[in-house]
Design an enzyme around this catalytic site. Structure first.
Site, PDB file in Angstrom:
ATOM      1  N   HIS A  83       0.824  -1.216   0.000  1.00 57.44           N
ATOM      2  CA  HIS A  83       0.000   0.000   0.000  1.00 57.44           C
ATOM      3  C   HIS A  83       0.856   1.264   0.000  1.00 57.44           C
ATOM      4  CE1 HIS A  83      -3.522  -2.218   2.199  1.00 57.44           C
ATOM      5  NE2 HIS A  83      -3.202  -2.765   1.054  1.00 57.44           N
ATOM      6  N   ARG A 106      -0.435  -0.501  -4.533  1.00 52.59           N
ATOM      7  CA  ARG A 106      -1.765   0.118  -4.545  1.00 52.59           C
ATOM      8  C   ARG A 106      -1.599   1.589  -4.171  1.00 52.59           C
ATOM      9  NH1 ARG A 106      -6.426  -0.924  -0.108  1.00 52.59           N
ATOM     10  NH2 ARG A 106      -5.270   0.759   0.887  1.00 52.59           N
ATOM     11  N   TYR A 127     -10.314   7.205   2.629  1.00 53.20           N
ATOM     12  CA  TYR A 127      -9.939   5.812   2.819  1.00 53.20           C
ATOM     13  C   TYR A 127      -8.478   5.572   2.414  1.00 53.20           C
ATOM     14  CZ  TYR A 127      -8.865   1.083   1.881  1.00 53.20           C
ATOM     15  OH  TYR A 127      -8.189  -0.097   1.872  1.00 53.20           O
ATOM     16  N   ASP A 176      -8.079   1.270  -4.984  1.00 50.41           N
ATOM     17  CA  ASP A 176      -9.270   0.776  -4.281  1.00 50.41           C
ATOM     18  C   ASP A 176     -10.282   1.918  -4.149  1.00 50.41           C
ATOM     19  OD1 ASP A 176     -11.079  -0.450  -2.570  1.00 50.41           O
ATOM     20  OD2 ASP A 176      -9.538  -1.252  -1.217  1.00 50.41           O
ATOM     21  N   HIS A 221     -13.161   1.501  -2.801  1.00 55.94           N
ATOM     22  CA  HIS A 221     -13.828   1.227  -1.529  1.00 55.94           C
ATOM     23  C   HIS A 221     -15.335   1.429  -1.553  1.00 55.94           C
ATOM     24  CE1 HIS A 221     -12.844   0.317   2.789  1.00 55.94           C
ATOM     25  NE2 HIS A 221     -11.936  -0.346   2.119  1.00 55.94           N
ATOM     26  N   GLU A 257     -10.419  -1.644  -7.699  1.00 50.37           N
ATOM     27  CA  GLU A 257     -11.032  -2.529  -6.698  1.00 50.37           C
ATOM     28  C   GLU A 257     -12.307  -1.934  -6.118  1.00 50.37           C
ATOM     29  OE1 GLU A 257      -8.255  -3.554  -3.654  1.00 50.37           O
ATOM     30  OE2 GLU A 257      -9.814  -4.096  -2.222  1.00 50.37           O
ATOM     31  N   GLU A 278     -13.897  -8.453  -1.036  1.00 52.32           N
ATOM     32  CA  GLU A 278     -13.337  -8.603   0.315  1.00 52.32           C
ATOM     33  C   GLU A 278     -14.427  -8.683   1.380  1.00 52.32           C
ATOM     34  OE1 GLU A 278     -10.894  -5.047   0.315  1.00 52.32           O
ATOM     35  OE2 GLU A 278     -12.195  -4.122   1.795  1.00 52.32           O
ATOM     36  N   ARG A 330     -11.671 -11.483  -4.397  1.00 52.75           N
ATOM     37  CA  ARG A 330     -10.869 -10.866  -3.352  1.00 52.75           C
ATOM     38  C   ARG A 330     -11.075 -11.423  -1.949  1.00 52.75           C
ATOM     39  NH1 ARG A 330      -7.278  -8.228  -2.334  1.00 52.75           N
ATOM     40  NH2 ARG A 330      -8.022  -6.324  -1.363  1.00 52.75           N
ATOM     41  N   HIS A 390      -7.640 -11.087  -0.055  1.00 49.91           N
ATOM     42  CA  HIS A 390      -7.613  -9.909   0.806  1.00 49.91           C
ATOM     43  C   HIS A 390      -6.606 -10.131   1.934  1.00 49.91           C
ATOM     44  CE1 HIS A 390     -10.223  -7.201   3.645  1.00 49.91           C
ATOM     45  NE2 HIS A 390      -9.414  -6.453   2.930  1.00 49.91           N
ATOM     46  N   GLU A 413      -2.464  -9.561  -1.491  1.00 52.30           N
ATOM     47  CA  GLU A 413      -2.272  -8.296  -0.764  1.00 52.30           C
ATOM     48  C   GLU A 413      -1.478  -8.575   0.512  1.00 52.30           C
ATOM     49  OE1 GLU A 413      -5.886  -6.660   0.836  1.00 52.30           O
ATOM     50  OE2 GLU A 413      -5.090  -4.625   0.787  1.00 52.30           O
ATOM     51  N   TRP A 455     -18.397   3.399   3.152  1.00 51.48           N
ATOM     52  CA  TRP A 455     -16.990   3.668   3.492  1.00 51.48           C
ATOM     53  C   TRP A 455     -16.080   2.724   2.764  1.00 51.48           C
ATOM     54  CZ3 TRP A 455     -12.964   0.957   5.974  1.00 51.48           C
ATOM     55  CH2 TRP A 455     -11.803   1.735   6.192  1.00 51.48           C
TER      56      TRP A 455
END
Ligand code: CS2
Ligand code: MG
Length: 408
Positions: A122, A147, A159, A216, A218, A242, A268, A289, A318, A345, A408
């Site tokens: 990340h 990512r 996020y 992502d 999210h 994602e 995820e 995921r 995930h 990940e 979120w």
């Protein structure tokens, strides 16, 4: 062999983890991860009150039968609490079986299909310069895929940039404050849609065309917004976009898919094959995921991957910090064994977490390997675990600028 004991251990060496330990009359123990971020104690109760008593006396080798009896026998199926609890049992039983065989778990799953498991890390920044520094840091750590997430001009918290979720031990008052209620973050989809292409442009300019980049969203976009975004960022050649929409509306992905060739990764928050059925059957996504921990364990996730393989869909388990090293180890064994592996990940753990969960898996040159210790290769230091008690912590809640709750 018979199961003689099943205990649940909750520890917080940086964040909360829930671990099931199964003991057998042969002296072999197995570990399973049941961590459900922000709802940990619900799974603890499910396991302690309703599952552990049923396990005592069973033959630990009967993994499929135990899985089916916990899933079908409860009558109430699916859901993250149930499936995290079943996952912990499933992984602990695989751990016992592989230890009894004297083999690392991946050998029981068909053996290695590759030498090592590629990961992504990340990179986060409040703004683009901070993000570029963060990408450099990940590359220096050895990651070969990254990512990228940034703050959005005009928004306070986004996020991936301010998590608001991790418990930092020893941070005194801040830790107490987090007990009260989730942090509230703000969101503006239009500002995000304007900003993201400029971020990807800057990252590509700095790091060139070859670095695999992921992003992502999210669950924050409508299908129409996601379709538009996917199309607009095709030129930046993402490895994937994602969770572009809240995908419990599986049909929504059809609109996205029809408008863009940007690869899509989803799942995820899913905990059952049926959450994916349309997405996989109709090839609306490219990567599945789910975590071992939230999908009912190695047994059902292997089935999902094999089914996804018939549609050329790949795995992308995930692996946030809120899946414990036990769940991560199980994932790495699966990654090594399956043919349709995509990417794993991995964002690492605090030093304390590595001490509480001593593990055989290694991270080197951006790749993981499960190691060759019998079982899943993780030992829990229960004394140290007890020194880091549970601390309530929640994921943030997202609100639009007029106060409306948003995904979120
Ligand atoms: C995330 C997670 O890793 C990811 O892709 O979306 O960080 C997610 O926010 C957390 O696992 C929630 O508990
Ligand atoms: Mg995600």
């Amino acid at each position: 062999m018979k199961i003689v004991d099943a205990q649940v251990v909750v520890t917080s060496p940086g964040r909360n983890f829930v671990t099931l330990t199964i003991t057998t009359d042969a002296g072999i123990t197995g570990l399973g991860d049941a961590t459900l971020n922000g709802r940990e104690l619900a799974v603890v109760s499910y396991l302690r009150d309703h599952v552990a008593p049923l396990l005592v006396g069973l033959d630990p080798h009967r993994i499929e039968d135990t899985w089916q009896s916990l899933y079908r026998g409860a009558y109430w199926r699916r859901g993250p609490v149930t499936m995290a609890a079943i996952a912990a049992v499933d992984v602990a039983l695989w751990d016992v079986k592989a230890k009894a065989a004297g083999l690392p778990l991946y050998q029981l799953l068909g053996g290695a299909s590759r030498e090592r498991v590629r990961t992504y890390g990340h990179a986060n920044g409040r703004d683009v310069p901070e993000l570029l520094d963060s990408v450099r840091a990940r590359l220096a750590e050895g990651y070969q895929a990254v990512r990228v997430q940034t703050g959005v001009p005009g928004l306070q918290a986004v996020y991936g940039v301010h998590s608001g979720t991790a418990i930092a031990p020893d941070d005194g008052d801040a830790r107490q404050d987090q007990r009260a209620r989730p942090v509230v973050e703000d969101w503006d989809t239009a500002a995000y849609l304007r900003h993201l292409p400029t971020v990807l442009e800057a990252v590509r300019n700095e790091f060139g065309p070859a670095l695999p980049l992921l992003h992502d969203a999210h669950h924050r976009l409508t299908p129409q917004q996601a379709a538009r975004l996917g199309k607009e960022i095709e030129r930046y050649d993402l490895f994937w976009l994602e969770d572009c929409t809240p995908a419990e509306n599986q049909q929504g992905l059809r609109l996205v898919r029809e408008h863009t060739t940007t690869p899509l990764a989803i799942g995820e928050v899913f905990n059952s094959f049926y959450d994916y059925q349309t997405l996989v059957d109709d090839q609306l996504i490219d990567y599945v995921r789910s975590a071992v921990t939230h999908f009912g364990g190695v047994t059902p996730l292997r089935k999902l991957f094999d089914y996804a393989a018939t549609r050329q869909i790949k795995s992308a388990i995930h692996g946030p910090e809120d899946v414990s090293p036990v769940g991560m180890a199980a994932a790495i064994h699966l990654d090594l064994a399956i043919h349709n592996f995509g990417i794993q990940e991995y964002s690492g753990y605090t030093d304390r977490t590595h001490e509480v969960f001593r593990h055989a898996f290694t991270f080197d040159d951006g790749h993981l390997h499960p190691g060759d210790a019998p079982g899943i290769g993780v030992e829990l230091d229960e004394e140290l675990a007890a020194a880091h008690p549970y601390a309530p912590a929640y994921l943030p809640v997202n609100r639009l600028q007029d106060g409306t709750v948003h995904d979120w």
